[in-house]
Every structure is written in structure tokens, then in C-alpha cells.
Design a protein around this motif. Structure first.
Motif, PDB file in Angstrom:
ATOM      1  N   TRP A 120       3.085   2.871  -2.609  1.00 46.63           N
ATOM      2  CA  TRP A 120       2.316   4.118  -2.820  1.00 46.63           C
ATOM      3  C   TRP A 120       1.384   4.240  -1.413  1.00 46.63           C
ATOM      4  CZ3 TRP A 120       2.899   8.473  -5.169  1.00 46.63           C
ATOM      5  CH2 TRP A 120       1.792   9.337  -5.584  1.00 46.63           C
ATOM      6  N   ASP A 121       0.486   3.183  -1.355  1.00 47.43           N
ATOM      7  CA  ASP A 121      -0.262   3.372  -0.182  1.00 47.43           C
ATOM      8  C   ASP A 121       0.301   3.447   1.284  1.00 47.43           C
ATOM      9  OD1 ASP A 121      -2.251   3.224  -2.080  1.00 47.43           O
ATOM     10  OD2 ASP A 121      -2.759   1.247  -1.754  1.00 47.43           O
ATOM     11  N   ASN A 122       1.585   2.660   1.318  1.00 49.02           N
ATOM     12  CA  ASN A 122       1.915   2.544   2.698  1.00 49.02           C
ATOM     13  C   ASN A 122       3.100   3.563   3.000  1.00 49.02           C
ATOM     14  OD1 ASN A 122       0.910  -0.052   4.168  1.00 49.02           O
ATOM     15  ND2 ASN A 122       0.995  -0.511   1.997  1.00 49.02           N
ATOM     16  N   TYR A 123       3.717   4.041   1.868  1.00 53.03           N
ATOM     17  CA  TYR A 123       4.748   5.086   2.219  1.00 53.03           C
ATOM     18  C   TYR A 123       4.261   6.453   1.767  1.00 53.03           C
ATOM     19  CZ  TYR A 123       7.223   1.099   3.355  1.00 53.03           C
ATOM     20  OH  TYR A 123       7.749  -0.100   3.898  1.00 53.03           O
ATOM     21  N   PRO A 124       3.794   7.227   2.459  1.00 44.67           N
ATOM     22  CA  PRO A 124       3.183   8.723   2.024  1.00 44.67           C
ATOM     23  C   PRO A 124       4.149   9.462   1.371  1.00 44.67           C
ATOM     24  CG  PRO A 124       2.071   7.840   3.989  1.00 44.67           C
ATOM     25  CD  PRO A 124       3.340   7.049   3.896  1.00 44.67           C
ATOM     26  N   PHE A 125       5.601   9.270   1.681  1.00 38.77           N
ATOM     27  CA  PHE A 125       6.541  10.526   1.283  1.00 38.77           C
ATOM     28  C   PHE A 125       6.528  10.200  -0.149  1.00 38.77           C
ATOM     29  CE2 PHE A 125       9.234   6.586   1.357  1.00 38.77           C
ATOM     30  CZ  PHE A 125       9.982   6.619   0.118  1.00 38.77           C
ATOM     31  N   LEU A 126       6.041   9.229  -0.766  1.00 37.62           N
ATOM     32  CA  LEU A 126       6.067   9.186  -2.246  1.00 37.62           C
ATOM     33  C   LEU A 126       5.314  10.393  -2.831  1.00 37.62           C
ATOM     34  CD1 LEU A 126       6.027   5.303  -2.674  1.00 37.62           C
ATOM     35  CD2 LEU A 126       7.827   6.809  -3.152  1.00 37.62           C
ATOM     36  N   ARG A 127       4.363  10.975  -2.335  1.00 35.30           N
ATOM     37  CA  ARG A 127       3.635  11.693  -2.870  1.00 35.30           C
ATOM     38  C   ARG A 127       4.194  12.994  -2.936  1.00 35.30           C
ATOM     39  NH1 ARG A 127       0.791   7.983  -0.571  1.00 35.30           N
ATOM     40  NH2 ARG A 127      -1.316   7.288  -1.246  1.00 35.30           N
ATOM     41  N   ARG A 128       5.338  13.158  -2.207  1.00 36.95           N
ATOM     42  CA  ARG A 128       6.060  14.557  -2.291  1.00 36.95           C
ATOM     43  C   ARG A 128       6.991  14.500  -3.420  1.00 36.95           C
ATOM     44  NH1 ARG A 128       7.850  12.928   3.553  1.00 36.95           N
ATOM     45  NH2 ARG A 128       9.858  14.433   3.168  1.00 36.95           N
ATOM     46  N   PHE A 129       6.771  13.571  -4.426  1.00 36.31           N
ATOM     47  CA  PHE A 129       7.693  13.760  -5.564  1.00 36.31           C
ATOM     48  C   PHE A 129       6.778  14.298  -6.916  1.00 36.31           C
ATOM     49  CE2 PHE A 129      10.369  10.482  -3.671  1.00 36.31           C
ATOM     50  CZ  PHE A 129      11.419  10.783  -4.074  1.00 36.31           C
ATOM     51  N   ARG A 130       7.274  15.306  -7.465  1.00 36.84           N
ATOM     52  CA  ARG A 130       6.547  16.081  -8.523  1.00 36.84           C
ATOM     53  C   ARG A 130       6.034  14.936  -9.427  1.00 36.84           C
ATOM     54  NH1 ARG A 130       8.575  21.993 -10.099  1.00 36.84           N
ATOM     55  NH2 ARG A 130       8.808  22.650  -7.823  1.00 36.84           N
ATOM     56  N   ASP A 131       6.662  13.721  -9.960  1.00 37.73           N
ATOM     57  CA  ASP A 131       6.284  12.960 -10.667  1.00 37.73           C
ATOM     58  C   ASP A 131       6.959  11.594 -10.687  1.00 37.73           C
ATOM     59  OD1 ASP A 131       4.622  11.698 -12.709  1.00 37.73           O
ATOM     60  OD2 ASP A 131       5.004  13.028 -14.170  1.00 37.73           O
ATOM     61  N   ILE A 132       6.562  10.604 -10.916  1.00 41.22           N
ATOM     62  CA  ILE A 132       7.141   9.345 -10.725  1.00 41.22           C
ATOM     63  C   ILE A 132       6.903   8.428 -12.175  1.00 41.22           C
ATOM     64  CG2 ILE A 132       7.459   7.093  -9.591  1.00 41.22           C
ATOM     65  CD1 ILE A 132       6.338   8.751  -6.947  1.00 41.22           C
ATOM     66  N   VAL A 133       8.189   8.155 -12.645  1.00 41.40           N
ATOM     67  CA  VAL A 133       7.772   7.035 -13.839  1.00 41.40           C
ATOM     68  C   VAL A 133       8.194   5.830 -13.102  1.00 41.40           C
ATOM     69  CG1 VAL A 133       8.966   6.172 -15.930  1.00 41.40           C
ATOM     70  CG2 VAL A 133       8.499   8.859 -15.558  1.00 41.40           C
ATOM     71  N   VAL A 134       7.208   4.846 -13.562  1.00 40.00           N
ATOM     72  CA  VAL A 134       7.066   3.539 -12.933  1.00 40.00           C
ATOM     73  C   VAL A 134       7.326   2.503 -14.230  1.00 40.00           C
ATOM     74  CG1 VAL A 134       6.027   1.528 -11.669  1.00 40.00           C
ATOM     75  CG2 VAL A 134       6.013   3.886 -10.786  1.00 40.00           C
TER      76      VAL A 134
END
Length: 207
Positions: A120-134
Motif C-alpha cells: 500500500w505504501d510503495n505502490y500508489p496505484f492501489l489507491r485507485r481501486f474503489r475498495d480492497i478486501v485483504v
């Protein structure tokens, strides 16, 4: 029926993660390294952390089982970022093509709650998902139907009157893709970005 959202798995689709990248530096012999990753720090053990077990407990239990490999076992998580080589270019392009076409995107990943913050901290493209289930945050892992139900619930908050057949799920693990299909989603077993793109277009996704 129109596809209203696409859900991405991460490892093997968008991320190039493999513990072999780390252990090539630690175990020079190919046969010895393969044995270690098959019998000691193997996929079954790692999956338990994806399901919510703490890294401290996982490391301690494995060292108890293989005390002669304690240093190598500790390295699995102490040097975990070295097993994440980066992103898969073709997978990222597929994601971005869908994004540019304004297809709502979500993430559903088997990932430890303790290592996901690094991504999450090193790959900013993840913030472009509306939601993420981990998975590690829920204590659930694919292909358990419960984690797909949670993903559906979250997407349905954004997309009123959502139907299962309006969702696509992309995963490099065939069992996980089949689990989505069993719930009425369109599960795509990701073997290449080109094949997945073709499958999406067959489903009528315009991008």
C-alpha cells in the motif's frame, strides 16, 4: 447482462511476488532451495498468514519444527519486501485500460494483514481501486465463499441493485476463479493479460 465492475486478484495478476527471489540470495544450491521452499517456508504455511495468523506465531511455530533452519525462516518475513519483485506490466496495463473506460475496479487478495501495508505504501496505484478486501484483515481466505460475499457486500454499497452476474473476478489461481463462478460471478482464470482481455471482451466489457 452488463458487467458493472471488475474485481482483481493481486499476486500473479498485478504483482510479481515469489519467495524464490529472496531465497536465491540465501540458498545458492537450486535443489536445496527448492526443498526449503517446498517443505519449510512453503505455500501452505504462508497461506495461514494470509488467513490472519500473526507473523510472530507463524515464525515461532516453524522454527520449532525446523530449528536448524531458524535463520532462514526468520528471513521470510524480516526480508519479505525482497520477495516482491514489483508489478506485472501487462496486468497493470489491463487494469489501467479498464480504469480509463470508467469500469469500477475492486481488489480481492489473499495477503497477510502485516505485509500488505508495505504494498500500500510503495505502490500508489492501489489507491485507485474503489475498495480492497485483504484476507488477513478478515481471517478469511479464497476460495472460501465468505470472502466473496464480503466483497459483494462492499461493491453493492457502491452499485445499487447489484447482481452476481454483473461482476467479473480475475485470479491466477483456477480454484479461486471457479469459486467466484460458483457464486454466479464471471470468474476468469488469469493465464495471461491477452487471454484475460479477450475473455472480458467476450463478456461485453468495452475498453
Amino acid at each position: 447482462m452488463t458487467i458493472r465492475a471488475v474485481v482483481f486478484d493481486f499476486g500473479g495478476v498485478l504483482f510479481d511476488w515469489n519467495p524464490d527471489y529472496l531465497y536465491r540470495k540465501l540458498i545458492s544450491d537450486d535443489v536445496e532451495r527448492a526443498w526449503f521452499l517446498q517443505h519449510v517456508c512453503n505455500g501452505e504455511w504462508n497461506l495461514q498468514q494470509d488467513g490472519g495468523r500473526s507473523i510472530v506465531d507463524a515464525t515461532a511455530s516453524k522454527i520449532k519444527e525446523f530449528p536448524e533452519h531458524a535463520e532462514l525462516i526468520r528471513a521470510f518475513y524480516e526480508r519479505w519486501p525482497e520477495s516482491l519483485k514489483g508489478t506485472l506490466v501487462e496486468g497493470i496495463k489491463l487494469m489501467e485500460d479498464l480504469e480509463h473506460a470508467q469500469v469500477p475496479l475492486y481488489g480481492l487478495t489473499n495477503w497477510s494483514a502485516e505485509t500488505f501495508p508495505y504494498a500500500w505504501d510503495n505502490y500508489p496505484f492501489l489507491r485507485r481501486f474503489r475498495d480492497i478486501v485483504v484476507s488477513g484483515r478478515l481471517g478469511l481466505i479464497k476460495p472460501d465463499a465468505a470472502i466473496y460475499h464480503e466483497m459483494f457486500r462492499r461493491i453493492a454499497r457502491d452499485l445499487p441493485d447489484l447482481q452476481p452476474q454483473e461482476l467479473v473476478f480475475i485470479d491466477d489461481n483456477q480454484a479461486n476463479a471457479r469459486a467466484a463462478s460458483a457464486l454466479g460471478w464471471h470468474g476468469i482464470h488469469h493465464t495471461s493479460a491477452a487471454a484475460t482481455e479477450a475473455a472480458l471482451r467476450t463478456l461485453g466489457v468495452a475498453f
